[in-house]
Write a protein that holds these residues in place. Sequence first.
Motif, PDB file in Angstrom:
ATOM      1  N   SER A  40      39.845  37.434  37.226  1.00 19.14           N
ATOM      2  CA  SER A  40      38.772  36.455  37.431  1.00 19.14           C
ATOM      3  C   SER A  40      38.609  35.529  36.229  1.00 19.14           C
ATOM      4  O   SER A  40      37.984  34.491  36.325  1.00 19.14           O
ATOM      5  N   SER A  57      42.670  45.244  38.889  1.00 16.69           N
ATOM      6  CA  SER A  57      43.984  44.810  39.386  1.00 16.69           C
ATOM      7  C   SER A  57      44.990  45.955  39.255  1.00 16.69           C
ATOM      8  O   SER A  57      45.827  46.163  40.136  1.00 16.69           O
ATOM      9  N   GLU A  85      44.250  48.406  42.013  1.00 14.66           N
ATOM     10  CA  GLU A  85      44.620  47.857  43.334  1.00 14.66           C
ATOM     11  C   GLU A  85      46.138  47.882  43.505  1.00 14.66           C
ATOM     12  O   GLU A  85      46.656  48.248  44.563  1.00 14.66           O
ATOM     13  N   GLU A  89      40.506  44.821  27.024  1.00 18.32           N
ATOM     14  CA  GLU A  89      41.303  46.043  26.811  1.00 18.32           C
ATOM     15  C   GLU A  89      42.642  45.989  27.550  1.00 18.32           C
ATOM     16  O   GLU A  89      43.337  46.993  27.703  1.00 18.32           O
TER      17      GLU A  89
HETATM   18  O1  LIG Z   1      42.414  35.239  42.271  1.00 22.35           O
HETATM   19  C1  LIG Z   1      41.852  36.333  42.206  1.00 22.35           C
HETATM   20  C2  LIG Z   1      41.588  36.973  40.981  1.00 22.35           C
HETATM   21  C3  LIG Z   1      40.970  38.203  40.993  1.00 22.35           C
HETATM   22  N1  LIG Z   1      40.610  38.783  42.177  1.00 22.35           N
HETATM   23  C4  LIG Z   1      39.920  40.099  42.175  1.00 22.35           C
HETATM   24  O2  LIG Z   1      39.049  40.165  41.066  1.00 22.35           O
HETATM   25  C5  LIG Z   1      39.108  41.438  40.461  1.00 22.35           C
HETATM   26  C6  LIG Z   1      39.539  41.255  39.021  1.00 22.35           C
HETATM   27  O3  LIG Z   1      39.281  42.424  38.301  1.00 22.35           O
HETATM   28  P1  LIG Z   1      40.199  42.884  37.069  1.00 22.35           P
HETATM   29  O4  LIG Z   1      41.595  42.987  37.470  1.00 22.35           O
HETATM   30  O5  LIG Z   1      39.592  44.132  36.520  1.00 22.35           O
HETATM   31  O6  LIG Z   1      40.146  41.700  36.037  1.00 22.35           O
HETATM   32  P2  LIG Z   1      38.935  40.895  35.318  1.00 22.35           P
HETATM   33  O7  LIG Z   1      38.219  40.117  36.298  1.00 22.35           O
HETATM   34  O8  LIG Z   1      39.598  40.178  34.224  1.00 22.35           O
HETATM   35  O9  LIG Z   1      38.013  42.101  34.760  1.00 22.35           O
HETATM   36  C7  LIG Z   1      37.303  42.349  33.570  1.00 22.35           C
HETATM   37  O10 LIG Z   1      36.765  43.662  33.766  1.00 22.35           O
HETATM   38  C8  LIG Z   1      37.720  44.716  33.897  1.00 22.35           C
HETATM   39  C9  LIG Z   1      36.961  46.021  34.115  1.00 22.35           C
HETATM   40  O11 LIG Z   1      36.232  46.364  32.968  1.00 22.35           O
HETATM   41  C10 LIG Z   1      38.601  44.792  32.653  1.00 22.35           C
HETATM   42  O12 LIG Z   1      39.609  45.765  32.861  1.00 22.35           O
HETATM   43  C11 LIG Z   1      39.228  43.423  32.375  1.00 22.35           C
HETATM   44  O13 LIG Z   1      39.963  43.490  31.177  1.00 22.35           O
HETATM   45  C12 LIG Z   1      38.138  42.366  32.282  1.00 22.35           C
HETATM   46  O14 LIG Z   1      38.722  41.091  32.042  1.00 22.35           O
HETATM   47  C13 LIG Z   1      40.098  42.274  41.245  1.00 22.35           C
HETATM   48  O15 LIG Z   1      39.382  43.065  42.145  1.00 22.35           O
HETATM   49  C14 LIG Z   1      40.919  41.238  41.999  1.00 22.35           C
HETATM   50  O16 LIG Z   1      41.369  41.688  43.262  1.00 22.35           O
HETATM   51  C15 LIG Z   1      40.864  38.174  43.367  1.00 22.35           C
HETATM   52  O17 LIG Z   1      40.545  38.704  44.439  1.00 22.35           O
HETATM   53  N2  LIG Z   1      41.480  36.947  43.350  1.00 22.35           N
END
Ligand SMILES: O=c1ccn([C@@H]2O[C@H](COP(=O)(O)OP(=O)(O)O[C@H]3O[C@H](CO)[C@@H](O)[C@H](O)[C@H]3O)[C@@H](O)[C@H]2O)c(=O)[nH]1
Length: 491
Positions: free
Chosen positions: A291, A380, A383, A399
């Motif tokens: 995100s 991610s 998933e 992290e």
């Molecule tokens: O185009 C996109 C981008 C993201 N997602 C969703 O958004 C979420 C993203 O979560 P994550 O992969 O954890 O990344 P970040 O959004 O960067 O999450 C923050 O929070 C997480 C949990 O603490 C940490 O591990 C990361 O480092 C921190 O940046 C996931 O469910 C993805 O499926 C989408 O659906 N579409």
Amino acid sequence: MKKAELVVIPIPGRGHLVSMVEFAKLLVARDPRLYVTILIMKLPFDTKVGAYTASLVASSSNRIKCIDLPINEKVYTETNPPVYMTSFVEDQKPHVKNAVTQLIQSRDGDDDDSPRLAGFVIDMFCTTMIDVANEFGIPTYVFFASGAGFLGLLLHLQHLRDNHNVKITEFENDPEAELVIPSFVDPVPSKVLPLSVLDKDGGRVMMNHAKRIRETKGIIVNTFIELESHAVNSLSNGDDEFPPVYPVGPILYLQSDESHVGSVNQIQSSDIIKWLDNQPPSSVVFVCFGSLGSFSKDQVKEIAYGLEQSGQRFIWSLRPPPPTDKMGLPSDYLDPTVVLPEGFLDRTAKIGKVIGWAPQVEILSHCATGGFVSHCGWNSTLESLWFGVPIATWPIFFEQQLNAFQMVKEFGCAVDMKLDYRREFNSDGDDQAVVSAREIDGGIKRVMDDDGDIRKRAKEISEQSKKTLVDGGTSFSTLDHLINDILKNVS
Ligand SMILES: O=c1ccn([C@@H]2O[C@H](COP(=O)(O)OP(=O)(O)O[C@H]3O[C@H](CO)[C@@H](O)[C@H](O)[C@H]3O)[C@@H](O)[C@H]2O)c(=O)[nH]1
């Protein structure tokens, strides 16, 4: 039958809020005695959770309720995310206090049948809310949205700082050093330590969170024992003073999320899936950085050249950085050709799609997807493992370097495209380091061509991650155990 109510307080970031809310849903689905009120703190910019929380507020029921706290329009000057989040959360305390006071008043005090407040469940970055829970005389549980390895690292570094006077910031001066951290199987190179921990101000904030996590009544972690047995065991070391750890994951939101798709070239989620339907099995690499992920123009060009050189079919979620002068998240390009190499979209039209916010879980679940170039955010990671898709690691911040390290070295389900990349900006707001097209091409080829151990391991973990959640699985029984402990607070 005693009924218990929990107040859940997530931070409003996609990677945190969604897993906490899904956890709350799991609780009420599992036990009819449980009630949950979720307090939603609002930031004055799009946090990619609006549609998700709006539908939640609309579907609030008797046992799960969502309350929007007043929006905070204050302009914060801090640029360090952990510091910024701390000021923001601190300012939310009065709103939380009001909401909980009203909640208590709304439950008829003399009616033995109404639920009693059994605890706060707070985000790992909201430890200051422990003060509010203490004022109400109720216990706090913390929800840790990342893995047990990182949790163990934070607690270990905080122990070193507070009990052995170790200066954590100094680890940055020796990138070749390797640290023995109880929650990691392999020694951790200091170059994969999170900058947010090494930074003087950010590090202080993170260490304070770690210290306060020790005060809680339990630590709920979005992981599962089969994945992180070493880390979980290292946290359950028989120390009576330390709160119990509840690995209840993987907690994922696997429904389609149309809310943000479509801004780039007006490509809709359904078009992306239709396109995937026409590709051979395991032939498409998915490139997405969470995100918060975005890059400078130079880096975007290298990714484009890397994809072209690899010749691989691809879906690339490409998003522009937020303005440098204020807090915000990446948005979507109205016209991505402004950053892409000339002719890129035409040359790759048959093999690739450049999109904005991606329907990530649908892409990962599709049989045409064979690899994932990922920033290794914890959600991610979970998933990808759920769907058995191997990763080429490209961590950016927080992290993520540690997660990437664990994926490559410990879980064995990722190729090391980059482990120690950290996004830092120069004075013009550009990336200081640019990952070259050659490295990107190489990483893509290695993850897509692998038909051996890494893919096999990803499939194995995928099976384990599903088994752990059903009756008889370890996360399933840990959740029961946690619920029993929560109910004891009101008996
Ligand atoms: O185009 C996109 C981008 C993201 N997602 C969703 O958004 C979420 C993203 O979560 P994550 O992969 O954890 O990344 P970040 O959004 O960067 O999450 C923050 O929070 C997480 C949990 O603490 C940490 O591990 C990361 O480092 C921190 O940046 C996931 O469910 C993805 O499926 C989408 O659906 N579409």
